[in-house]
Each structure stands twice: as C-alpha cells, then as structure tokens.
Design a protein around this motif. Structure first.
Motif, short mmCIF file in Angstrom:
data_model
loop_
_atom_site.label_atom_id
_atom_site.label_comp_id
_atom_site.label_asym_id
_atom_site.label_seq_id
_atom_site.Cartn_x
_atom_site.Cartn_y
_atom_site.Cartn_z
N ARG A 59 -5.51 -0.21 9.51
CA ARG A 59 -4.71 -1.16 8.77
C ARG A 59 -3.72 -0.45 7.85
O ARG A 59 -2.58 -0.84 7.69
CB ARG A 59 -5.68 -2.02 7.96
N LYS A 60 -4.23 0.65 7.25
CA LYS A 60 -3.37 1.39 6.32
C LYS A 60 -2.24 2.08 7.08
O LYS A 60 -1.10 2.09 6.63
CB LYS A 60 -4.21 2.44 5.57
N SER A 92 0.33 -0.38 8.06
CA SER A 92 1.16 -0.83 6.96
C SER A 92 2.10 0.27 6.49
O SER A 92 3.21 0.00 6.05
CB SER A 92 0.24 -1.44 5.93
N ASN A 103 6.09 -0.27 6.25
CA ASN A 103 6.83 0.05 5.02
C ASN A 103 7.99 0.99 5.29
O ASN A 103 9.09 0.80 4.80
CB ASN A 103 5.89 0.68 3.99
N ASP A 131 5.62 -1.32 -1.23
CA ASP A 131 4.54 -1.90 -0.44
C ASP A 131 4.92 -3.30 0.06
O ASP A 131 4.86 -4.27 -0.67
CB ASP A 131 3.29 -1.98 -1.32
N GLY A 133 3.44 -4.80 2.49
CA GLY A 133 2.29 -5.48 3.08
C GLY A 133 1.54 -6.36 2.09
O GLY A 133 0.86 -7.29 2.48
N CYS A 134 1.67 -6.04 0.84
CA CYS A 134 0.91 -6.78 -0.15
C CYS A 134 1.57 -8.13 -0.37
O CYS A 134 2.71 -8.22 -0.78
CB CYS A 134 0.86 -6.01 -1.46
N LEU A 187 -1.01 -6.86 15.24
CA LEU A 187 -0.27 -5.98 14.34
C LEU A 187 0.89 -5.31 15.07
O LEU A 187 2.00 -5.21 14.56
CB LEU A 187 -1.19 -4.91 13.76
N GLN A 231 4.95 -5.70 14.42
CA GLN A 231 5.89 -4.61 14.16
C GLN A 231 7.05 -4.65 15.15
O GLN A 231 8.19 -4.40 14.79
CB GLN A 231 5.17 -3.26 14.26
#
Ligand code: UDP
Ligand code: MG
Length: 323
Positions: free
Chosen positions: A134-135, A138, A142, A156, A158-159, A215, A219
């Motif tokens: 997930r990181k 993201s 970003n 960020d 994604g937040c 995901l 993208q």
C-alpha cells in the motif's frame, strides 16, 4: 437545519458496518467541540452490508447534524465523495475515510487552517499504518501526481483527510469528467494550500476496499485521465526506433564495403534495418494519432479553463450603500 452549516464533513462509506457506529460517535463528539456549526454527510456508495441502514439510524439519532446520502450502487470512492460535495452546504469542506484511519479528532486542525484562509489543506500521516504494498503504491501515486500537476503540489495525495474551501469545491464540481482524482483536481484550482500533520491509525475494522488490481487500475486511470505524456513517449519511441534502423543501415553499408558482402549475411542484416525503420514509423504514427485522440479527450472532458474566485469591483463613491 434551515441555516447553512459552516463546516461540511463528507465521508464515503462502502461496506463499513463495523466502523460506522464508532465513526458516527467520534465524529459527532469531535465536531461538537468545533466553534462552527457543522453537518456530517455520510455517503453510502452502494454498500451490500447494513451500512445504509446504520446511516439512516444515525440521521435519526442526530437530527440536524448528520445527512445521509445513499447512492444507488457502487460508484467508487471519488464518485461518492463528489456526490457528497455536491450536496454539502458548508463554507468549509472536510473529506475523510470511514475506516477511522484518520482520527476525527484531527478535523479541527484542518478547519482552523481553512478559516485562516487556505483553499486546500492536505494532511501528512504521522507514522503511517499500512501494508508495505500500500505504501509503495501510494509513493508512486504521489510521485506521478507531483509530476503531472503544475505549480503547487502536496506531499501526500493518498491521505483523504483534507479540507477544501467553497470556491475550490465549486470548481471541482464544475469538472464533469469521469474518474476524477479529487485531491489532484483541488490542487489545480488552489491559490493557497498548506499541509498539517495528522495521526494515522490502522483500519479499525473490516478490509481495505482496494485490492492490488484495483490499485493498479486506479494508477492507470490517473495517468491516462490526466496526461497525454504516455502518447508523447510512444511518438518519441517510434522516432528513436526508426533512427536506430537508419543508423543500423548505414553501419551495414559501411561494414559490407570494408569487409565484403559476406559480413552482411547477404542482405539479412539490411532486412532488419529496414524492418526497424518501418516499426519505428508505425510507433510514431500511432503516437501521432494518439495526440489527436488526446486533444479530443481534453475537449470532451471540458474542464473549466479558469475559475473566478472573487470579483473585485468598487462602486462609485457617491453610492454609499455599496456592499
Ligand atoms: N470507499 C467507497 N467506495 C469504494 C471503495 C471505498 O466509498 O468503492 C470508501 C471506504 O468506505 C472508505 C474509503 O473509501 O471510507 C477508503 O477506502 P479504504 O479504507 O478501503 O481504502 P484504503 O485506506 O485502503 O486506501
Ligand atoms: Mg483506509
């Protein structure tokens, strides 16, 4: 309920029956502490569990504080947020997730910044609680978004705990394209943006609604929806291959002159050189066609080319009651 609330909190909900009771409790408690009046919009994105029922119940339990919006089926997170924003009446808007990864207790930080006059308030997650994949996902998003946006950017994207001013939300709502990526759109309309640090928790209950495939799809959507850069690359690649073909052809010519016909395997190499040129030309042609399609895409998307936030026009001094 007739007065317009000042702050609207928009929360997309998709199969979150396990989180809803606590979400509602904590949100209402946190918002009651705000000096502003508020509304919480819970947007049910076609959940298949009891989320819709729970939202209905929450609306009854907290009259005037919670607004329920039930979408007919699952349209995706960003569509749900857009639906919420279109119904929100506040001057300041906050978006957040329903899974309590963003603590509602942080909302006041964003509201304060909006009141100070910032158009977009992003948030950076203090020690992020997410899986490794997930990181990574993201991080790429970003990086990509930062490349694709002009001017101001955010750390960020994604937040989803974010704050927007009314003019920015109006601008977002004026974009009628499919597959909007709200944080990025917002940044393209923002005049003044800022970021605050917020706490991040693990998903309180239930599973992430984003599988690996979803995901990747997101993208890809982001890239093709916002930029014609991949098409340019195709054209560029085409010309490069064609150029290599020509260079190869010249090299064969020189080498066969020096070393005799045998070196070129009697034309086999030349065939390859010619093939290169043709393949390259095809790529370049596809890229070129794509550029036109890209133009059609941009026009069809019909994004507003500018957004007027305020119009300043002083009246003549003899008219006292101007305002
Ligand atoms: N969500 C939604 N529709 C969807 C997928 C997700 O409304 O099709 C909501 C979900 O209920 C949650 C938020 O979007 O409030 C973010 O989803 P999730 O927490 O699963 O994503 P992650 O935190 O893993 O990025
Ligand atoms: Mg989450």
């Amino acid at each position: 309920m007739t007065d317009k609330p000042e702050v609207s909190i928009v929360i997309p909900v998709y199969n979150e029956e396990l989180n809803l009771p606590e979400l509602v409790k904590r949100c209402v408690a946190a918002c009651d502490k705000l000096p502003q009046s508020y509304e919480i919009l819970l947007v049910d994105d076609g959940s298949r569990d009891r989320s819709a029922e729970l939202i209905e119940q929450a609306v009854k339990d907290h009259p005037g504080k919670i607004v329920g919006i039930l979408l007919s089926t699952n349209f995706g997170q960003h569509a749900a947020v857009t639906a919420g924003l279109s119904r929100a009446r506040g001057k300041y808007m906050i978006t957040m997730d329903a899974d309590l990864q963003n603590p509602p207790e942080e909302i006041h930080k964003l509201v304060e910044k909006l009141v100070e006059g910032y158009d977009v308030v992003g948030s950076i997650r203090e020690n992020r609680q997410d899986t490794f994949f997930r990181k990574i996902a993201s991080k790429t998003v970003n990086l990509m978004v930062r490349r694709l946006t002009r001017g101001q950017t955010m750390t960020d994207y994604g937040c989803m705990l974010r704050g927007y001013s009314r003019p920015v939300v109006n601008a977002i709502l004026d974009c009628h394209e499919q597959g909007k990526f709200i944080p990025m759109l917002a940044m393209s309309f923002a005049r003044k943006s800022v970021e605050v640090m917020v706490k991040h928790a693990e998903r309180a209950a239930g599973e992430s609604k984003y599988s690996v495939w979803k995901l990747i799809a997101l993208q890809y959507d982001l890239l093709t929806g916002t930029s014609t850069f991949p098409l340019r690359m195709l054209t560029f690649l085409g010309f490069l291959i064609a150029l290599l073909g020509v260079i190869f052809g010249v090299a064969i010519l020189v080498m066969t002159r020096l070393n005799g016909e045998e070196w070129g395997r009697y034309g086999t190499f030349t065939m390859f050189a010619i093939l290169f040129v043709f393949i390259g030309a095809q790529f370049a042609g596809m890229g070129l066609l794509g550029e036109y399609i890209g133009k059609i895409h941009l026009n069809a998307r019909g994004r507003p080319q500018f957004y007027i936030e305020k119009e300043l026009n002083a009246e003549k001094p003899n008219n006292e009651s101007n305002k």
